[in-house]
Write a protein that holds these residues in place. Structure first.
Motif, short mmCIF file in Angstrom:
data_model
loop_
_atom_site.label_atom_id
_atom_site.label_comp_id
_atom_site.label_asym_id
_atom_site.label_seq_id
_atom_site.Cartn_x
_atom_site.Cartn_y
_atom_site.Cartn_z
N UNK A 5 -3.28 -31.19 -52.58
CA UNK A 5 -2.41 -30.46 -53.49
C UNK A 5 -3.18 -29.79 -54.61
N UNK A 6 -3.46 -30.55 -55.65
CA UNK A 6 -4.07 -29.96 -56.84
C UNK A 6 -5.39 -29.24 -56.54
N UNK A 7 -6.19 -29.79 -55.65
CA UNK A 7 -7.48 -29.15 -55.39
C UNK A 7 -7.38 -27.93 -54.49
N UNK A 8 -6.42 -27.95 -53.56
CA UNK A 8 -6.39 -26.86 -52.59
C UNK A 8 -5.04 -26.15 -52.47
N UNK A 38 -12.03 -27.07 -55.73
CA UNK A 38 -12.67 -28.12 -54.95
C UNK A 38 -14.17 -28.00 -54.83
N UNK A 39 -14.75 -26.96 -55.40
CA UNK A 39 -16.21 -26.78 -55.30
C UNK A 39 -16.84 -27.22 -56.61
N UNK A 40 -17.49 -28.36 -56.56
CA UNK A 40 -18.12 -28.89 -57.77
C UNK A 40 -19.45 -28.18 -57.99
N UNK A 41 -19.81 -28.01 -59.25
CA UNK A 41 -21.10 -27.39 -59.53
C UNK A 41 -22.23 -28.35 -59.16
N UNK A 42 -23.31 -27.80 -58.60
CA UNK A 42 -24.44 -28.66 -58.21
C UNK A 42 -24.99 -29.37 -59.44
N UNK A 43 -25.62 -30.52 -59.18
CA UNK A 43 -26.10 -31.35 -60.29
C UNK A 43 -27.31 -30.72 -60.97
N UNK A 44 -27.38 -30.93 -62.26
CA UNK A 44 -28.60 -30.59 -62.99
C UNK A 44 -29.69 -31.55 -62.54
N UNK A 52 -15.42 -29.86 -46.85
CA UNK A 52 -15.75 -28.98 -45.72
C UNK A 52 -15.32 -27.55 -46.02
N UNK A 53 -14.18 -27.43 -46.67
CA UNK A 53 -13.62 -26.11 -46.94
C UNK A 53 -14.32 -25.41 -48.11
N UNK A 54 -14.65 -26.18 -49.13
CA UNK A 54 -15.12 -25.54 -50.36
C UNK A 54 -16.61 -25.73 -50.66
N UNK A 55 -17.23 -26.72 -50.06
CA UNK A 55 -18.60 -27.03 -50.47
C UNK A 55 -19.64 -26.95 -49.37
N UNK A 56 -19.19 -27.01 -48.12
CA UNK A 56 -20.18 -26.93 -47.04
C UNK A 56 -20.72 -25.51 -46.95
N UNK A 57 -21.98 -25.40 -46.53
CA UNK A 57 -22.57 -24.06 -46.49
C UNK A 57 -21.88 -23.17 -45.45
N UNK A 58 -21.88 -21.90 -45.73
CA UNK A 58 -21.26 -20.94 -44.82
C UNK A 58 -22.21 -20.67 -43.66
#
Lengths: 253, 660
Positions: free
Chosen positions: B555-558, B259-265, B506-512
């Motif tokens: 499901x598939x993502x998490x 679920x964590x997409x790579x940041x954009x170029x 929120x789970x995978x991409x928001x900053x810690x």
């Protein structure tokens, strides 16, 4: 070709509008401002002209919440100069705004001035014709499409009933834009952010706002329920009979 | 004693010629591989190292075990047979050569003698049959059964590539058997029966007599060798290259959360405008595609309108890397329509035996479109609204918590008081008028369970999950900033949400924060935990026969499959699975920002296909969802397919509220 686009911010109708205690103006506590939609079209039209035949686009606005962001967005679209009039515009009507714009625009000496043909809060006429009057320039309103031709333009002016006229105007001139040739484009946030680092907003203080010739608001109020409405019920024939009776009663028949 | 005489009947000059041919092959092979590797290195850098043993483990299960390939029976067994058969034959041939020309020649010592040799002969002879079986299945499938996903090539010339591989492999195997049979026909050793296939072939040639068979043997041996080297030479230039690229692609796959997409170029505009802006790993993805088409079979965009086929995208992108006169990536190589058609449901990624990540590539390509402002008007309006009001509905942020009006007790304001659970409500549950009832019901259930929870009221913004997948990275960052600012000021133990999309980002991409990421729970997980802890007890057994739709982002993502199912069963309902469930769950069609875009002409909406799938289940009258968007999508689909009397769409919370 130098194009100037004076724009204004208007109350955002997404929020509920309330009247302030004076009863003559909107309560600004909850008011949120947004670009006048047709001014946004005027900016788009200016950028399209620039892309088509080159030139310099200057966008001007009076100071308001959110204006900076809008100006930077315009720069990200391709506007070259950003000018913000500063001062207390809280009570400025279109006459005052028109005069303030006119002072700055005289100095810019543009070939073409584009502005939205109207706004939903125009109480004292729209900005375009006022501006044209103060600058002593010709004005064509309800324009949707512009063709440049040397020192003149051919403006497609829309009339009610689907009629379109092609109006030739000598430059410099003021055009009131009804619609740009394409809907205002989307600008990615990353681009706006980039522009914020490089573009500069020129500030022009405006000290005396002159609103003479405008209107004085006696009372501002929400639509009120009128008591005269009577609902006629029954079959179409019954309703028609009742209507005829009413008209006779009122002496109109 | 049985002994392996590898170069029986082969004149010395032929043996030498073979080694010269081997050398030439090796040079061309290395040059071919280098050519590919140099191309990948034109891509942008991306870190894919670390977790060495985990990566090796995947090579063992996925390459040698063929785990994902075997998910589909027929193609799985087909490929497994060819893979293991060829592997054993190639290894056996190499061993025989080493045995004869290295250990025997230089050290006077042979491995392949006596019992070992007999076992070796038997194993190769039998496992060679695996290749015959696999190739037979492959030829049947490609030229007789002709499934759709193996057809419609976007790059027509690849049909020749497919045929080439089958013909060459078939020729190697058959000529190998013939060579063996002819050798056995001439030498007739006592141990010939241990090579049952070779021996049977030998029987056919016995009558031809000796000088003929010996000549035939030499000729066919020559052809066998020539084909084998031909295959090796062509490996870096044909589909056979997947033997090299796929294990690499599996080894270097992302081990980050799905679920964590790579940041954009951001270098040279946002996203990918030219193929060199892809990362090397994405280029390796394109070069790993074997065109098997499993992705196409599970793609909701393909099923609904055939606009997008993930397989065809990979094929076109790979072809593009090698174009002499490069065409424009957007518009010429791939169409704008196919890019917008993706729902980012990840079904393609989940089934790809080569572990290609199609979705990341699609998003990178979309990012460029957003950078250029190229999108339909509806999407443009939605993004503008999200930027201005923080929601896609274009409503005032002050109306976000309007749904709470009149609820008793009032929903706590998490900005003002400490709560245990911060409920991130999300746009749809907050603003969509038809969902207000369900959102209110969720609040009531939370109250009844005695949960200490609150919401952010007008400070909540769209979480940005789908904004990011549309390709608007800058707006996503802005939304993350705004939400994070508010969240960092609130005191709570965990975030709970009913929306799988918000959940994912929120789970995978928001900053810690200082303690790592906030714990984020989907309401199905929270309810499941409460049931397990004995804090949620039901008074009724509902007894409905229901089916459950897996939201893609849950499901598939998490990997959250069991929690909602346990909750359903705890309410006393009987769960009947649709054919496409869990990892194979079929997307409703709304994800990845599709819900904000204009709907193009479709054959059958994904949501309608899904409803028909559910209706086909005997006795199932209730369709359970665990996502606000699903509720709107499937309620519509039930109407448009005319199944209102047959099937009712309910939220998980409806069951819980009823059974309490």
């Amino acid at each position: 070709m130098k194009i100037a686009v004076p724009i204004k911010f208007v109350p955002d109708l997404v929020e509920e509008l309330t009247i302030d205690p004076s009863g003559t103006a909107l309560d600004t506590t909850w008011l949120r401002l947004i670009i006048n939609e047709l001014d946004d079209h005027a900016v788009e039209q200016a950028i399209l002209l620039k892309e088509r035949s080159g030139g310099e686009v200057t966008v001007l606005s009076a100071e308001a919440d959110g204006v900076d962001d809008f100006l930077f967005t315009a720069a990200a679209k391709g506007a070259d100069r950003l000018i913000k009039l500063t001062g207390d515009f809280s009570a400025a009507d279109n006459h005052a705004l028109g005069r303030a714009f006119a002072d700055v625009i005289k100095e810019l000496q543009p070939d073409l001035i584009l502005t939205g043909v109207q706004a939903h809060n125009d109480l004292d006429g729209s900005v375009g014709p006022l501006l044209a009057e103060y600058l002593g320039l010709p004005y064509v309103g309800y324009v949707a499409g512009i063709a440049l031709d040397g020192n003149k333009v051919v403006a497609r002016k829309e009339y009610a009933g689907g009629l379109v006229a092609e109006v030739e105007v000598k430059l410099p001139a003021v055009l009131g834009i009804q619609a740009a040739e394409q809907p205002p484009r989307y600008v990615a946030y990353s681009k706006i952010r980039q522009v914020m680092g490089t573009a500069k907003i020129e500030e022009r203080p405006v000290s005396n706002l002159e609103s003479s010739g405008g209107v004085v608001v006696g009372r501002l109020f929400q639509p009120e329920v009128a008591e005269r409405a009577t609902m006629l019920e029954g079959s179409p024939e019954d309703v028609a009979d009742k209507l005829v009776g009413l008209f006779k009663e009122l002496g109109t028949l | 004693m049985p002994i392996r005489e590898t170069f029986w009947n082969i004149p010395h000059w032929a043996e030498i010629a073979q080694y010269i041919a081997a050398l030439v092959t090796a040079i061309i092979f290395i040059a071919g591989i280098t050519r590919r590797v140099l191309r990948w290195r034109k891509g942008r850098p991306e870190k894919r190292s670390g977790h060495f043993w985990k990566r090796i483990g995947a090579l063992i299960t996925q390459v040698f075990g063929q785990q994902r390939t075997l998910d589909e029976k027929f193609p799985g067994i087909m490929h497994f047979s060819i893979f293991w058969g060829m592997l054993v034959l190639a290894a056996g041939t190499a061993l025989a050569t080493i045995d004869w020309d290295v250990t025997h020649l230089f050290f006077g010592f042979q491995i392949l003698k006596g019992g070992v040799y007999i076992a070796f002969e038997l194993m190769l002879d039998v496992l060679g049959l695996l290749v015959v079986l696999g190739l037979g299945m492959a030829i049947y499938r490609r030229y007789i059964a002709r499934p759709a996903r193996l057809q419609n090539f976007p790059v027509k010339k690849l049909a020749g590539d497919d045929t080439y591989v089958l013909v060459m492999l078939a020729f190697i195997t058959l000529s190998g058997y013939l060579t063996e049979g002819l050798r056995l026909a001439v030498t007739q050793p006592d141990w010939a029966p241990w090579s049952p296939v070779g021996n049977a072939i030998a029987a056919l040639f016995l009558s031809l007599g000796d000088p003929t068979n010996q000549t035939l043997h030499l000729i066919i041996w020559g052809m066998h060798i020539a084909t084998a080297f031909g295959v090796l030479i062509s490996l870096p230039f044909t589909k056979l290259f997947h033997i090299f690229s796929v294990p690499l692609n599996i080894y270097f796959r992302s081990l980050e959360p799905a679920g964590a997409l790579r940041a954009a170029n951001m270098d040279g505009g946002m996203g990918v405008k030219e193929w060199t802006q892809f990362t090397w790993k994405q280029l390796l993805d394109f070069e790993s595609c074997t065109r098997c088409g499993r992705c196409q079979d599970v793609c909701p965009a393909y099923a609904s309108a055939q606009v997008l086929s993930p397989r065809n995208m990979m094929v076109k992108l790979d072809d593009h890397l090698w174009e002499k006169k490069p065409r424009a990536l957007h518009g010429e190589v791939v169409s704008v329509d196919e890019l917008w058609a993706c729902t980012t449901c990840r079904a393609c990624v989940q089934v790809c035996p080569a572990f290609i990540d199609h979705v990341t590539t699609f998003v990178d390509l979309r990012r460029h479109l957003v950078d250029q402002g190229k999108m339909d008007q509806m999407l443009q309006d939605a993004l503008s609204n999200l930027g201005r009001y923080g929601n896609s509905f274009g409503q005032s942020d002050r109306m976000r918590a309007k749904w709470t009006m009149g609820l008793q007790p009032p929903v706590k304001d998490a900005r003002r008081e400490q709560v245990e659970y911060l409920w991130f409500v999300g746009d749809y549950a907050s603003y969509n008028a038809t969902l207000t009832d369900v959102t209110r019901k969720t609040a009531e259930v939370f109250h009844k369970l005695g949960l200490n929870f609150g919401i952010l009221y007008e400070s909540e913004r769209n979480s940005g999950n789908d904004v990011r997948r549309v390709g608007e990275e800058g707006l996503f960052e802005m939304l993350v900033d705004k939400n994070s600012q508010v969240l960092s000021k609130c005191k709570f133990q965990a975030i709970v949400t009913t929306d799988p999309h918000s959940y994912n980002t929120l789970k995978n991409e928001y900053p810690a924060n200082g303690n790592g990421r906030y714990p984020v729970l989907h309401y199905s997980e929270l309810l499941d935990q409460l049931i397990a802890a004995g804090k949620l007890k039901f008074s009724k057994k509902l007894g409905y026969k229901v089916t459950y739709h897996d939201p893609c982002y849950l499901g598939r993502y998490n990997g959250v499959y069991d929690a909602p199912r346990r909750v359903i069963e705890a309410t006393g309902c009987e769960l009947v699975e649709m054919p496409r469930h869990r990892e194979r769950g079929f997307c409703c069609g709304a994800g990845g920002g599709r819900i904000w875009m204009e709907e193009k002409e479709v054959k059958e909406r994904p949501s309608e296909s899904r409803i028909r799938e559910a209706v086909a289940l005997e006795g199932v009258q209730t369709f359970i969802v665990a996502c606000p968007k699903d509720l709107t999508m499937f309620r519509d689909a039930v109407k448009t397919t005319g199944n209102e009397q047959r099937l009712e769409v309910k939220d998980l919370i409806d069951l819980v509220a009823e059974a309490l």
